[in-house]
Design a protein around this motif. Sequence first.
Motif, PDB file in Angstrom:
ATOM      1  N   HIS A 291       0.835  -1.201   0.000  1.00  0.00           N
ATOM      2  CA  HIS A 291       0.000   0.000   0.000  1.00  0.00           C
ATOM      3  C   HIS A 291       0.864   1.243   0.000  1.00  0.00           C
ATOM      4  O   HIS A 291       1.972   1.245   0.561  1.00  0.00           O
ATOM      5  CB  HIS A 291      -0.905   0.027   1.236  1.00  0.00           C
ATOM      6  N   TRP A 293       0.219   5.431   0.819  1.00  0.00           N
ATOM      7  CA  TRP A 293      -0.688   6.480   1.265  1.00  0.00           C
ATOM      8  C   TRP A 293      -0.047   7.836   1.014  1.00  0.00           C
ATOM      9  O   TRP A 293       1.129   8.043   1.319  1.00  0.00           O
ATOM     10  CB  TRP A 293      -0.994   6.327   2.760  1.00  0.00           C
ATOM     11  N   ARG A 317      -1.498  -0.708  -4.020  1.00  0.00           N
ATOM     12  CA  ARG A 317      -2.818  -0.149  -3.706  1.00  0.00           C
ATOM     13  C   ARG A 317      -2.626   1.281  -3.203  1.00  0.00           C
ATOM     14  O   ARG A 317      -2.020   1.495  -2.159  1.00  0.00           O
ATOM     15  CB  ARG A 317      -3.523  -1.021  -2.659  1.00  0.00           C
ATOM     16  N   HIS A 319      -3.730   5.013  -1.915  1.00  0.00           N
ATOM     17  CA  HIS A 319      -4.718   5.724  -1.105  1.00  0.00           C
ATOM     18  C   HIS A 319      -4.315   7.204  -1.088  1.00  0.00           C
ATOM     19  O   HIS A 319      -3.343   7.566  -0.422  1.00  0.00           O
ATOM     20  CB  HIS A 319      -4.752   5.192   0.327  1.00  0.00           C
ATOM     21  N   SER A 341      -6.069  -1.404   6.611  1.00  0.00           N
ATOM     22  CA  SER A 341      -5.932  -1.693   5.179  1.00  0.00           C
ATOM     23  C   SER A 341      -4.790  -2.661   4.938  1.00  0.00           C
ATOM     24  O   SER A 341      -4.900  -3.565   4.096  1.00  0.00           O
ATOM     25  CB  SER A 341      -5.712  -0.388   4.398  1.00  0.00           C
TER      26      SER A 341
END
Length: 346
Positions: A291, A293, A317, A319, A341
């Motif tokens: 992930h 962010w 992923r 965000h 998450s």
Amino acid sequence: MSRPVFVSVLLVLLSALVYRGLQPPPPRICGSPGGPPVTAPRIVLRDGRHLAYKEHGVPKDAARHKIIFVHGFGSCRHEALIVTRTPPEIIDELGVYVVSFDKPGYGESDPDPKRTMKSLALDIEELGDRLGLGERFYVAGFSMGGQSVWGCLKYIPHRLAGAVLIAPVINFWWPGFPTNLSIQAFSQQPLSDQWALRVAHHAPWLNYWWNTQKWFAPSSVFAGRPRLSRQDVELLPKLVRERQQSYRAEVKQQGEMESICRDMMIGFGKWEFDPMELENPFPNEEWRSVHLWQGDEDTLVPTSLQRHIIGKLPWIRYHEIPGAGHMFPIADGMSESIVRSLLSDH
């Protein structure tokens, strides 16, 4: 003394003075005579260096998920934002154990003048092994610590259960960036930062002198005067107060050269790899994930470049938080969202 000899002697003396002025003072090693005391638990690494760490969350033996957290620029092991900002009952519910550590030269970890992205990834792997975290563990990194997560994805992907990069700092010289895009993003940085970053990249041997001399402005982040977003202006004072009250003195107690200067030299220097050429570390394990962010109003890390990275690495992923600055992880509820998450597929 003849004029040529006098000039030669004068040049030698001037060169010696300049060289001496460019050299940083030696680090004050923790536990050495006259150095800061050792108060944290530490492991001894493969080359004899000590790495200081701090454990958070549920007891290790009872944990369902084990995370190694890498702190950012000018920070230390006490700032494990993903767990210290998450309510204890949530950490208990998820069964999360987190270990944070002082990067070499910070806090109570021995300096590593030979530090590279690879050596730090191997430090993280060794920390996991020495603490018995098992065959796989998660890694999480904030800001400059996010760069270390790129290193883990490159050098120890086989040891990862998952990873999260939180507002990871970008190196403007990564070759995967289109020239026009990186130049545009670079030009939007404060002028003092542009010069400091050029020095860190092109003349790292000048980095310490550049950021400690008094003639002109150093890096704004080095000087503790970064340009802030609206959200950062609201959030940062709380973190600064906490740091001043408890552990601010620890962060650079061994000297600025092997802590924040070394971070700049590595973070903005010439990397051994381009993150945009990394392959998915979990191609056949959909339950594992990476992930990233990012706040869309981050004034320290250009969102335009972060979006380009994600376009190159669709397996990450992404965000993006509207209205968020660089310090969004300390906003209410954000650290919990990040942790949930990361663990959602497990």
